[in-house]
Design a protein around this motif. Structure first.
Motif, PDB file in Angstrom:
ATOM      1  N   ALA A   1     -23.260 -21.411  29.715  1.00 11.12           N
ATOM      2  CA  ALA A   1     -22.869 -20.613  28.552  1.00 11.12           C
ATOM      3  C   ALA A   1     -22.577 -19.161  28.890  1.00 11.12           C
ATOM      4  O   ALA A   1     -21.735 -18.523  28.255  1.00 11.12           O
ATOM      5  CB  ALA A   1     -23.953 -20.689  27.481  1.00 11.12           C
ATOM      6  N   PHE A   2     -23.292 -18.616  29.895  1.00 10.61           N
ATOM      7  CA  PHE A   2     -23.185 -17.193  30.197  1.00 10.61           C
ATOM      8  C   PHE A   2     -22.486 -16.968  31.532  1.00 10.61           C
ATOM      9  O   PHE A   2     -22.560 -17.796  32.430  1.00 10.61           O
ATOM     10  CB  PHE A   2     -24.580 -16.562  30.229  1.00 10.61           C
ATOM     11  N   PRO A   3     -21.814 -15.825  31.687  1.00 11.04           N
ATOM     12  CA  PRO A   3     -21.122 -15.546  32.957  1.00 11.04           C
ATOM     13  C   PRO A   3     -22.094 -15.363  34.106  1.00 11.04           C
ATOM     14  O   PRO A   3     -23.196 -14.839  33.919  1.00 11.04           O
ATOM     15  CB  PRO A   3     -20.369 -14.238  32.657  1.00 11.04           C
TER      16      PRO A   3
ATOM     17  N   LEU B   1     -18.578 -16.466  28.209  1.00 15.32           N
ATOM     18  CA  LEU B   1     -17.905 -16.264  29.478  1.00 15.32           C
ATOM     19  C   LEU B   1     -17.118 -14.949  29.482  1.00 15.32           C
ATOM     20  O   LEU B   1     -16.380 -14.653  28.551  1.00 15.32           O
ATOM     21  CB  LEU B   1     -16.945 -17.422  29.750  1.00 15.32           C
ATOM     22  N   GLY B   2     -17.309 -14.165  30.532  1.00 18.39           N
ATOM     23  CA  GLY B   2     -16.564 -12.914  30.648  1.00 18.39           C
ATOM     24  C   GLY B   2     -17.201 -11.737  29.943  1.00 18.39           C
ATOM     25  O   GLY B   2     -16.715 -10.614  30.051  1.00 18.39           O
ATOM     26  N   ASP B   3     -18.320 -11.968  29.224  1.00 15.84           N
ATOM     27  CA  ASP B   3     -18.993 -10.863  28.534  1.00 15.84           C
ATOM     28  C   ASP B   3     -19.927 -10.142  29.501  1.00 15.84           C
ATOM     29  O   ASP B   3     -21.154 -10.146  29.352  1.00 15.84           O
ATOM     30  CB  ASP B   3     -19.798 -11.396  27.334  1.00 15.84           C
ATOM     31  N   ILE B   4     -19.346  -9.506  30.481  1.00 18.11           N
ATOM     32  CA  ILE B   4     -20.145  -8.894  31.548  1.00 18.11           C
ATOM     33  C   ILE B   4     -20.792  -7.586  31.102  1.00 18.11           C
ATOM     34  O   ILE B   4     -21.555  -6.987  31.853  1.00 18.11           O
ATOM     35  CB  ILE B   4     -19.307  -8.659  32.810  1.00 18.11           C
ATOM     36  N   ASN B   5     -20.476  -7.149  29.869  1.00 13.78           N
ATOM     37  CA  ASN B   5     -21.093  -5.919  29.366  1.00 13.78           C
ATOM     38  C   ASN B   5     -22.457  -6.164  28.722  1.00 13.78           C
ATOM     39  O   ASN B   5     -23.121  -5.214  28.313  1.00 13.78           O
ATOM     40  CB  ASN B   5     -20.164  -5.247  28.351  1.00 13.78           C
ATOM     41  N   ILE B   6     -22.846  -7.427  28.602  1.00 14.44           N
ATOM     42  CA  ILE B   6     -24.153  -7.713  28.006  1.00 14.44           C
ATOM     43  C   ILE B   6     -25.252  -7.120  28.878  1.00 14.44           C
ATOM     44  O   ILE B   6     -25.369  -7.430  30.060  1.00 14.44           O
ATOM     45  CB  ILE B   6     -24.364  -9.230  27.856  1.00 14.44           C
ATOM     46  N   LYS B   7     -26.053  -6.265  28.265  1.00 16.10           N
ATOM     47  CA  LYS B   7     -27.145  -5.615  29.004  1.00 16.10           C
ATOM     48  C   LYS B   7     -28.486  -6.317  28.752  1.00 16.10           C
ATOM     49  O   LYS B   7     -29.362  -6.307  29.591  1.00 16.10           O
ATOM     50  CB  LYS B   7     -27.264  -4.149  28.577  1.00 16.10           C
ATOM     51  N   LEU B   8     -28.610  -6.926  27.584  1.00 14.49           N
ATOM     52  CA  LEU B   8     -29.904  -7.515  27.244  1.00 14.49           C
ATOM     53  C   LEU B   8     -29.720  -8.668  26.274  1.00 14.49           C
ATOM     54  O   LEU B   8     -28.957  -8.573  25.312  1.00 14.49           O
ATOM     55  CB  LEU B   8     -30.809  -6.458  26.600  1.00 14.49           C
ATOM     56  N   ILE B   9     -30.399  -9.741  26.526  1.00 10.11           N
ATOM     57  CA  ILE B   9     -30.413 -10.871  25.598  1.00 10.11           C
ATOM     58  C   ILE B   9     -31.846 -11.114  25.177  1.00 10.11           C
ATOM     59  O   ILE B   9     -32.715 -11.358  26.015  1.00 10.11           O
ATOM     60  CB  ILE B   9     -29.824 -12.144  26.237  1.00 10.11           C
TER      61      ILE B   9
ATOM     62  N   ILE C   1     -28.785 -20.232  12.881  1.00 13.87           N
ATOM     63  CA  ILE C   1     -27.669 -20.793  13.653  1.00 13.87           C
ATOM     64  C   ILE C   1     -28.145 -21.986  14.477  1.00 13.87           C
ATOM     65  O   ILE C   1     -29.149 -21.913  15.179  1.00 13.87           O
ATOM     66  CB  ILE C   1     -27.056 -19.725  14.566  1.00 13.87           C
ATOM     67  N   ILE C   2     -27.397 -23.076  14.371  1.00 18.61           N
ATOM     68  CA  ILE C   2     -27.743 -24.310  15.081  1.00 18.61           C
ATOM     69  C   ILE C   2     -26.884 -24.490  16.323  1.00 18.61           C
ATOM     70  O   ILE C   2     -27.384 -24.851  17.391  1.00 18.61           O
ATOM     71  CB  ILE C   2     -27.579 -25.530  14.144  1.00 18.61           C
ATOM     72  N   SER C   3     -25.588 -24.223  16.183  1.00 21.00           N
ATOM     73  CA  SER C   3     -24.669 -24.536  17.270  1.00 21.00           C
ATOM     74  C   SER C   3     -23.619 -23.449  17.452  1.00 21.00           C
ATOM     75  O   SER C   3     -23.060 -22.951  16.478  1.00 21.00           O
ATOM     76  CB  SER C   3     -23.980 -25.875  16.982  1.00 21.00           C
ATOM     77  N   ILE C   4     -23.358 -23.104  18.715  1.00 22.30           N
ATOM     78  CA  ILE C   4     -22.293 -22.167  19.075  1.00 22.30           C
ATOM     79  C   ILE C   4     -21.308 -22.934  19.940  1.00 22.30           C
ATOM     80  O   ILE C   4     -21.675 -23.501  20.970  1.00 22.30           O
ATOM     81  CB  ILE C   4     -22.844 -20.954  19.848  1.00 22.30           C
ATOM     82  N   GLY C   5     -20.043 -22.971  19.540  1.00 22.14           N
ATOM     83  CA  GLY C   5     -19.044 -23.794  20.215  1.00 22.14           C
ATOM     84  C   GLY C   5     -18.590 -23.253  21.559  1.00 22.14           C
ATOM     85  O   GLY C   5     -18.891 -22.122  21.948  1.00 22.14           O
ATOM     86  N   ASN C   6     -17.839 -24.073  22.267  1.00 22.09           N
ATOM     87  CA  ASN C   6     -17.282 -23.683  23.562  1.00 22.09           C
ATOM     88  C   ASN C   6     -16.455 -22.401  23.433  1.00 22.09           C
ATOM     89  O   ASN C   6     -15.634 -22.276  22.523  1.00 22.09           O
ATOM     90  CB  ASN C   6     -16.387 -24.786  24.119  1.00 22.09           C
ATOM     91  N   TYR C   7     -16.686 -21.462  24.345  1.00 22.54           N
ATOM     92  CA  TYR C   7     -15.907 -20.224  24.431  1.00 22.54           C
ATOM     93  C   TYR C   7     -15.896 -19.420  23.126  1.00 22.54           C
ATOM     94  O   TYR C   7     -14.972 -18.637  22.886  1.00 22.54           O
ATOM     95  CB  TYR C   7     -14.460 -20.530  24.880  1.00 22.54           C
ATOM     96  N   ALA C   8     -16.915 -19.602  22.298  1.00 20.61           N
ATOM     97  CA  ALA C   8     -16.948 -18.963  20.982  1.00 20.61           C
ATOM     98  C   ALA C   8     -16.834 -17.445  21.058  1.00 20.61           C
ATOM     99  O   ALA C   8     -16.171 -16.824  20.225  1.00 20.61           O
ATOM    100  CB  ALA C   8     -18.228 -19.356  20.243  1.00 20.61           C
ATOM    101  N   PHE C   9     -17.493 -16.832  22.054  1.00 20.11           N
ATOM    102  CA  PHE C   9     -17.468 -15.379  22.191  1.00 20.11           C
ATOM    103  C   PHE C   9     -16.970 -14.963  23.580  1.00 20.11           C
ATOM    104  O   PHE C   9     -17.269 -13.866  24.048  1.00 20.11           O
ATOM    105  CB  PHE C   9     -18.866 -14.804  21.948  1.00 20.11           C
ATOM    106  N   ALA C  10     -16.208 -15.822  24.217  1.00 19.82           N
ATOM    107  CA  ALA C  10     -15.701 -15.512  25.561  1.00 19.82           C
ATOM    108  C   ALA C  10     -14.739 -14.338  25.508  1.00 19.82           C
ATOM    109  O   ALA C  10     -13.911 -14.230  24.611  1.00 19.82           O
ATOM    110  CB  ALA C  10     -14.999 -16.736  26.140  1.00 19.82           C
TER     111      ALA C  10
ATOM    112  N   PHE D   1     -14.499 -16.455  18.150  1.00 22.80           N
ATOM    113  CA  PHE D   1     -14.269 -15.026  18.384  1.00 22.80           C
ATOM    114  C   PHE D   1     -13.747 -14.774  19.800  1.00 22.80           C
ATOM    115  O   PHE D   1     -13.895 -13.690  20.335  1.00 22.80           O
ATOM    116  CB  PHE D   1     -15.570 -14.246  18.172  1.00 22.80           C
ATOM    117  N   GLN D   2     -13.140 -15.766  20.365  1.00 28.13           N
ATOM    118  CA  GLN D   2     -12.659 -15.669  21.732  1.00 28.13           C
ATOM    119  C   GLN D   2     -11.638 -14.532  21.890  1.00 28.13           C
ATOM    120  O   GLN D   2     -10.740 -14.362  21.057  1.00 28.13           O
ATOM    121  CB  GLN D   2     -12.007 -16.999  22.124  1.00 28.13           C
ATOM    122  N   GLN D   3     -11.789 -13.761  22.967  1.00 30.43           N
ATOM    123  CA  GLN D   3     -10.872 -12.666  23.286  1.00 30.43           C
ATOM    124  C   GLN D   3     -10.810 -11.583  22.213  1.00 30.43           C
ATOM    125  O   GLN D   3      -9.782 -10.912  22.062  1.00 30.43           O
ATOM    126  CB  GLN D   3      -9.456 -13.210  23.567  1.00 30.43           C
ATOM    127  N   CYS D   4     -11.907 -11.410  21.485  1.00 27.92           N
ATOM    128  CA  CYS D   4     -12.050 -10.212  20.642  1.00 27.92           C
ATOM    129  C   CYS D   4     -12.608  -9.146  21.574  1.00 27.92           C
ATOM    130  O   CYS D   4     -13.815  -8.867  21.595  1.00 27.92           O
ATOM    131  CB  CYS D   4     -12.988 -10.493  19.473  1.00 27.92           C
TER     132      CYS D   4
END
Length: 250
Positions: free
Chosen positions: A227-229, A202-210, A171-180, A156-159
């Motif tokens: 994994a995270f920015p 990477l670049g998901d700076i809008n994440i407020k809570l995990i 979910i077992i594995s999330i690939g490189n840059y999957a949601f960057a 889902f990169q660059q969505c």
């Protein structure tokens, strides 16, 4: 008349000589393609590996096209390869010529830069291939069902407008840059995860809570940092929570 000279074909028409080596290459390639079509051989890729299939099925209601295959143990399965719909809802199975195929995966690059707005994988799908939805800038919501286990590289990169992401519990594995490069605001990760790829968010700076129902020590701190920015490392919550604690935090 046609002569073969130094591995190049020369055709004589009205005493003019035309070298058409490149032309012949295109003709041969086209003939080979026609032979493949005649033999019913088609291909798709999943996690970089090439698979062949002889039949496909397009659901008249959803507009989704599936590649149909039989595994080595005889089980029947379908892989999503294209669609004309903007809201994608994948069913658990499709029936073709009296046989039922379980919907198992989305192929690599299947919907790259497509103008899909929502994705709902359903509860039979196991895998989302590499770059399957890369660059889908209209995508705002992705609901990954209960059986999703593997999310490929750059899936889902660059969505850039993807704000709502709901993950199933297996979910077992999330690939490189999957949601960057997405705009995910609230991320809830299941405890089943054993690996998150480099720059997955990477670049998901809008994440407020995990929220992460994570068993202590299951994933290294280094893995988390990669994994995270860096911009959100001070606000990311990575700890084992009860459902009640997670609801209170939100």
């Amino acid at each position: 008349m046609c002569y073969l000279c130094k591995n190049k074909y020369i055709i004589i028409i009205n005493n003019d000589y035309f070298q058409f080596y490149e032309f012949m290459k295109h003709i041969i390639a086209s003939l080979l393609m026609l032979c493949c079509v005649a033999a019913g051989a088609y291909e798709y890729k999943l996690f970089g590996e090439t698979y062949t299939y002889s039949n496909s099925y397009t659901d008249s209601n959803s507009g989704i096209t599936y590649a149909l295959r039989t595994s080595s143990d005889g089980s029947l399965y379908a892989v999503v390869i294209k669609t004309k719909q903007f809201v994608m809802r994948f069913g658990q199975s499709v029936t073709y010529q009296g046989k039922t195929y379980s919907v198992d995966a989305v192929a690599d690059y299947a919907f790259e830069t497509y103008n899909v707005t929502e994705v709902h994988t359903g509860n039979s799908m196991e895998s989302i291939g590499n770059y399957a939805f890369q660059g889908c800038s209209d995508l705002t919501k992705a609901v990954l069902g209960n059986n999703i286990q593997y999310i490929g590289t750059g899936a889902f990169q660059q969505c850039k407008n993807l704000q709502i992401l709901k993950m199933g519990p297996n979910i077992i594995s999330i690939g490189n840059y999957a949601f960057a490069g997405c705009s995910i605001q609230h991320l809830e990760l299941p405890s089943s995860i054993t690996g998150i790829g480099m720059g997955a968010f990477l670049g998901d700076i809008n994440i407020k809570l995990i929220d992460w129902d994570l068993a202590p020590g299951k994933i290294s701190e280094e893995n988390i940092r990669q994994a995270f920015p860096k911009e959100i490392t001070t606000t990311v919550l990575v700890r084992t929570k009860t459902k009640k604690q997670a609801e209170e935090a939100r």
